[in-house]
Design a protein around this motif. Sequence first.
Motif, short mmCIF file in Angstrom:
data_model
loop_
_atom_site.label_atom_id
_atom_site.label_comp_id
_atom_site.label_asym_id
_atom_site.label_seq_id
_atom_site.Cartn_x
_atom_site.Cartn_y
_atom_site.Cartn_z
N MET A 1 17.94 43.99 44.92
CA MET A 1 18.25 44.79 45.05
C MET A 1 20.23 45.15 44.70
O MET A 1 20.73 44.71 45.50
N SER A 2 20.59 46.42 43.79
CA SER A 2 21.74 46.08 44.00
C SER A 2 23.00 47.12 44.68
O SER A 2 22.37 48.12 45.07
N TYR A 3 24.12 46.80 44.57
CA TYR A 3 25.14 48.12 45.40
C TYR A 3 26.76 48.15 44.11
O TYR A 3 26.65 46.73 43.45
N TYR A 4 26.70 48.45 43.79
CA TYR A 4 27.92 49.75 42.88
C TYR A 4 29.20 50.13 43.10
O TYR A 4 29.09 50.59 44.54
N PHE A 5 29.83 49.41 42.78
CA PHE A 5 31.33 49.24 43.14
C PHE A 5 31.90 49.98 41.95
O PHE A 5 31.98 49.61 40.88
N GLU A 6 32.43 51.70 42.41
CA GLU A 6 32.87 52.52 41.37
C GLU A 6 34.37 52.86 41.55
O GLU A 6 34.50 53.04 42.18
N ILE A 7 34.48 53.47 40.35
CA ILE A 7 36.00 53.48 40.37
C ILE A 7 35.35 54.79 39.33
O ILE A 7 35.10 54.97 38.41
N SER A 8 35.37 56.46 40.35
CA SER A 8 35.29 57.75 39.65
C SER A 8 33.67 57.67 39.10
O SER A 8 33.55 58.21 37.94
N ALA B 1 32.25 43.37 54.01
CA ALA B 1 32.69 42.73 55.40
C ALA B 1 33.39 41.99 55.88
O ALA B 1 34.66 42.07 56.24
N LEU B 2 33.59 41.21 54.61
CA LEU B 2 35.25 40.17 54.42
C LEU B 2 36.64 41.05 54.36
O LEU B 2 37.54 40.83 54.53
N ALA B 3 36.59 41.32 53.06
CA ALA B 3 37.42 42.32 52.70
C ALA B 3 37.82 43.49 53.75
O ALA B 3 39.60 43.26 54.55
N GLU B 4 37.37 44.24 54.19
CA GLU B 4 37.20 44.92 55.81
C GLU B 4 38.49 43.66 56.99
O GLU B 4 39.68 44.01 57.12
N SER B 5 37.60 42.88 57.63
CA SER B 5 38.38 42.01 58.66
C SER B 5 39.43 41.16 57.82
O SER B 5 40.09 41.64 58.04
N THR B 6 39.84 41.15 56.39
CA THR B 6 40.80 40.75 55.92
C THR B 6 42.46 41.27 56.00
O THR B 6 43.45 41.11 56.16
N ALA B 7 41.33 42.53 55.59
CA ALA B 7 43.17 43.84 55.62
C ALA B 7 43.58 43.80 57.25
O ALA B 7 44.29 44.75 56.76
N GLU B 8 42.12 43.98 57.98
CA GLU B 8 42.33 44.79 59.33
C GLU B 8 43.96 43.65 59.63
O GLU B 8 45.03 44.00 60.29
N LEU B 9 43.51 42.08 59.50
CA LEU B 9 44.62 41.42 59.91
C LEU B 9 45.99 41.44 59.31
O LEU B 9 46.99 40.99 59.49
N VAL C 1 32.03 49.21 38.32
CA VAL C 1 32.64 48.21 37.61
C VAL C 1 32.19 46.67 38.10
O VAL C 1 32.86 45.83 37.56
N TRP C 2 31.46 46.49 39.24
CA TRP C 2 30.78 45.79 39.76
C TRP C 2 29.44 45.81 40.37
O TRP C 2 29.74 47.07 40.77
N ASP C 3 28.90 45.06 40.31
CA ASP C 3 27.05 44.96 40.56
C ASP C 3 25.52 44.24 41.08
O ASP C 3 25.43 43.84 40.52
N PRO C 4 27.12 43.86 42.28
CA PRO C 4 25.87 42.57 42.71
C PRO C 4 24.88 42.34 43.56
O PRO C 4 24.76 43.92 44.01
N ALA C 5 24.60 41.73 44.28
CA ALA C 5 23.54 41.70 44.59
C ALA C 5 23.79 43.02 46.13
O ALA C 5 24.58 42.43 46.73
N LEU C 6 23.10 43.35 46.90
CA LEU C 6 23.16 44.03 47.91
C LEU C 6 23.76 43.44 49.25
O LEU C 6 24.42 42.87 49.80
N ARG C 7 23.60 41.43 49.31
CA ARG C 7 23.47 41.04 49.86
C ARG C 7 25.09 40.30 50.04
O ARG C 7 25.82 40.35 50.74
N ILE C 8 25.56 40.05 48.43
CA ILE C 8 27.04 39.50 48.24
C ILE C 8 27.39 41.04 48.52
O ILE C 8 29.06 40.80 49.06
#
Length: 117
Positions: A1-8, A25-33, A12-19
Motif C-alpha cells: 500500500m502506498s502513501y502519496y506526498f503531493e503538491i497541489s 514521524a522523524l520529520a515531525e519530531s525533528t521539526a519540533e526540536l 512527488v513521492w509515493d513510498p510504502a505506507l510504513r516508510i
Amino acid sequence: MSYYFEISGETVWDPALRIAKWYLALAESTAELMQVPTGLTPSEQDTCEIDPRAFQGFVEGLYEVYFSTRHPVQHGLIKGLLLASLVVLERTGTVIRPKTEAEKSLWEEKQALARSM
C-alpha cells in the motif's frame, strides 16, 4: 500500500505506507526540536500535502543543523531524514546547492537514494 506526498495534487513521492509513517514521524519530531514547521500535512486518506515554502524552510534548517557540527552521532541521526528530504525538496522544484566539499559528498548519496525513491 502506498502513501502519496503531493503538491497541489501532483505526487512527488509515493513510498510504502510504513516508510511514509517513519518519515513523517522523524520529520515531525525533528521539526519540533528545531522549532520550525515541516510543511507536511498528512491526511487520513494516505496522502500528505506539502507546503513548498514551509517544507523548504524545514529542509534548509535541517541542512544547517547537519552541517553546523562534526558530531558523528548527530550526523548519523539526521542523515537519513536529510537525504530523503533533499530528494523530495528537489521534486518540488527547489534545489539546495552544495557549497563545500563536505556538502558535495552528501550529494552523491542523495542521488543514489533518489533512484530508489
